[in-house]
Design a protein around this motif. Structure first.
Motif, PDB file in Angstrom:
ATOM      1  N   GLN A  63     -75.739 -24.356 -40.677  1.00 45.71           N
ATOM      2  CA  GLN A  63     -75.515 -25.477 -39.769  1.00 45.71           C
ATOM      3  C   GLN A  63     -74.033 -25.684 -39.498  1.00 45.71           C
ATOM      4  O   GLN A  63     -73.638 -26.004 -38.377  1.00 45.71           O
ATOM      5  CB  GLN A  63     -76.118 -26.780 -40.337  1.00 45.71           C
ATOM      6  N   LEU A  64     -73.212 -25.508 -40.522  1.00 43.75           N
ATOM      7  CA  LEU A  64     -71.769 -25.665 -40.355  1.00 43.75           C
ATOM      8  C   LEU A  64     -71.222 -24.604 -39.407  1.00 43.75           C
ATOM      9  O   LEU A  64     -70.447 -24.918 -38.498  1.00 43.75           O
ATOM     10  CB  LEU A  64     -71.058 -25.593 -41.706  1.00 43.75           C
ATOM     11  N   GLU A  65     -71.614 -23.356 -39.600  1.00 43.46           N
ATOM     12  CA  GLU A  65     -71.123 -22.277 -38.739  1.00 43.46           C
ATOM     13  C   GLU A  65     -71.518 -22.502 -37.282  1.00 43.46           C
ATOM     14  O   GLU A  65     -70.703 -22.342 -36.372  1.00 43.46           O
ATOM     15  CB  GLU A  65     -71.628 -20.929 -39.230  1.00 43.46           C
ATOM     16  N   ILE A  69     -68.911 -23.251 -34.080  1.00 46.01           N
ATOM     17  CA  ILE A  69     -68.917 -22.413 -32.868  1.00 46.01           C
ATOM     18  C   ILE A  69     -69.104 -23.277 -31.631  1.00 46.01           C
ATOM     19  O   ILE A  69     -68.387 -23.137 -30.633  1.00 46.01           O
ATOM     20  CB  ILE A  69     -70.006 -21.324 -32.964  1.00 46.01           C
ATOM     21  N   MET A  70     -70.063 -24.197 -31.679  1.00 46.73           N
ATOM     22  CA  MET A  70     -70.340 -25.055 -30.523  1.00 46.73           C
ATOM     23  C   MET A  70     -69.163 -25.978 -30.211  1.00 46.73           C
ATOM     24  O   MET A  70     -68.798 -26.167 -29.050  1.00 46.73           O
ATOM     25  CB  MET A  70     -71.612 -25.864 -30.766  1.00 46.73           C
ATOM     26  N   ILE A  71     -68.557 -26.533 -31.247  1.00 47.40           N
ATOM     27  CA  ILE A  71     -67.408 -27.424 -31.058  1.00 47.40           C
ATOM     28  C   ILE A  71     -66.244 -26.657 -30.451  1.00 47.40           C
ATOM     29  O   ILE A  71     -65.594 -27.121 -29.517  1.00 47.40           O
ATOM     30  CB  ILE A  71     -67.005 -28.077 -32.399  1.00 47.40           C
ATOM     31  N   GLU A  72     -65.978 -25.463 -30.976  1.00 46.50           N
ATOM     32  CA  GLU A  72     -64.876 -24.647 -30.473  1.00 46.50           C
ATOM     33  C   GLU A  72     -65.092 -24.288 -29.004  1.00 46.50           C
ATOM     34  O   GLU A  72     -64.171 -24.374 -28.192  1.00 46.50           O
ATOM     35  CB  GLU A  72     -64.711 -23.389 -31.321  1.00 46.50           C
ATOM     36  N   GLU A  73     -66.296 -23.896 -28.645  1.00 49.35           N
ATOM     37  CA  GLU A  73     -66.583 -23.548 -27.249  1.00 49.35           C
ATOM     38  C   GLU A  73     -66.401 -24.744 -26.324  1.00 49.35           C
ATOM     39  O   GLU A  73     -65.813 -24.633 -25.248  1.00 49.35           O
ATOM     40  CB  GLU A  73     -68.004 -23.006 -27.116  1.00 49.35           C
ATOM     41  N   LYS A  78     -61.379 -27.412 -22.637  1.00 46.09           N
ATOM     42  CA  LYS A  78     -60.491 -28.544 -22.343  1.00 46.09           C
ATOM     43  C   LYS A  78     -59.071 -28.303 -22.861  1.00 46.09           C
ATOM     44  O   LYS A  78     -58.240 -29.202 -22.853  1.00 46.09           O
ATOM     45  CB  LYS A  78     -61.042 -29.815 -22.986  1.00 46.09           C
ATOM     46  N   GLY A  79     -58.812 -27.096 -23.355  1.00 46.38           N
ATOM     47  CA  GLY A  79     -57.485 -26.763 -23.862  1.00 46.38           C
ATOM     48  C   GLY A  79     -57.214 -27.273 -25.263  1.00 46.38           C
ATOM     49  O   GLY A  79     -56.068 -27.367 -25.687  1.00 46.38           O
ATOM     50  N   LEU A  80     -58.263 -27.598 -26.001  1.00 43.04           N
ATOM     51  CA  LEU A  80     -58.130 -28.114 -27.369  1.00 43.04           C
ATOM     52  C   LEU A  80     -58.800 -27.160 -28.349  1.00 43.04           C
ATOM     53  O   LEU A  80     -59.667 -26.372 -27.968  1.00 43.04           O
ATOM     54  CB  LEU A  80     -58.771 -29.500 -27.473  1.00 43.04           C
ATOM     55  N   ASN A  81     -58.400 -27.258 -29.608  1.00 45.76           N
ATOM     56  CA  ASN A  81     -58.953 -26.407 -30.661  1.00 45.76           C
ATOM     57  C   ASN A  81     -59.237 -27.240 -31.899  1.00 45.76           C
ATOM     58  O   ASN A  81     -58.770 -28.371 -32.027  1.00 45.76           O
ATOM     59  CB  ASN A  81     -57.956 -25.308 -31.044  1.00 45.76           C
ATOM     60  N   ILE A  82     -59.947 -26.640 -32.832  1.00 47.42           N
ATOM     61  CA  ILE A  82     -60.132 -27.261 -34.138  1.00 47.42           C
ATOM     62  C   ILE A  82     -58.818 -27.114 -34.892  1.00 47.42           C
ATOM     63  O   ILE A  82     -58.331 -26.005 -35.086  1.00 47.42           O
ATOM     64  CB  ILE A  82     -61.294 -26.601 -34.906  1.00 47.42           C
TER      65      ILE A  82
END
Length: 142
Positions: A63-65, A69-73, A78-82
């Protein structure tokens, strides 16, 4: 605060999200990721948002992985990262970053070496509900 002369600035939106996530689940460990970018001058990591993840079963790797992945995409468009990770322990007297939280922080650091790992202070979170104390309620692990 920071490594290599970097400073970390947390936007109000991000701060409110991880505080409210922690306050909503006071008897559970909670976690999430910090979203942002390095400033144009390369001396400030700007934490613009936070995405709460779990408030139980934190060590569930699949679930974490998928979440990361979904958050990063979503945010990369929007030009942002984790740019970091936040964590609050389930016990109010526990102010140590546990093994699972360290592993998640290490994983994020592989992709963003300047990542911040924030551990929320549960005693200050509890006091926040009863007073108007505005002192910081987190410890940084950079």
């Amino acid at each position: 605060m920071g490594s290599n002369g970097l400073r970390y600035e947390i936007a109000q939106t991000a701060y409110i999200k991880f505080i409210l996530h922690s306050l909503k689940h006071p008897t559970s460990a909670v976690n999430g990721v910090l979203i942002g970018r390095i400033s144009a001058s390369n001396d400030v990591v700007e934490i613009a948002d936070a995405v709460p993840l779990f408030h139980s079963h934190i060590p569930l790797l699949p679930q974490l992985e998928i979440s990361l992945i979904m958050i990063e995409e979503y945010f990369s468009a929007k030009g942002l990262n984790i740019v970091g990770y936040f964590h609050a322990n389930e016990r109010s007297d526990d102010n140590e970053l546990g093994g699972v939280a360290k592993n998640i922080g290490d994983h994020i650091c592989r992709y963003f070496p300047e990542a911040a790992v924030l551990l929320l202070d549960n005693k200050k979170l509890d006091a926040l509900k009863k007073s108007k104390d505005r002192s910081a309620i987190m410890q940084g692990y950079i």
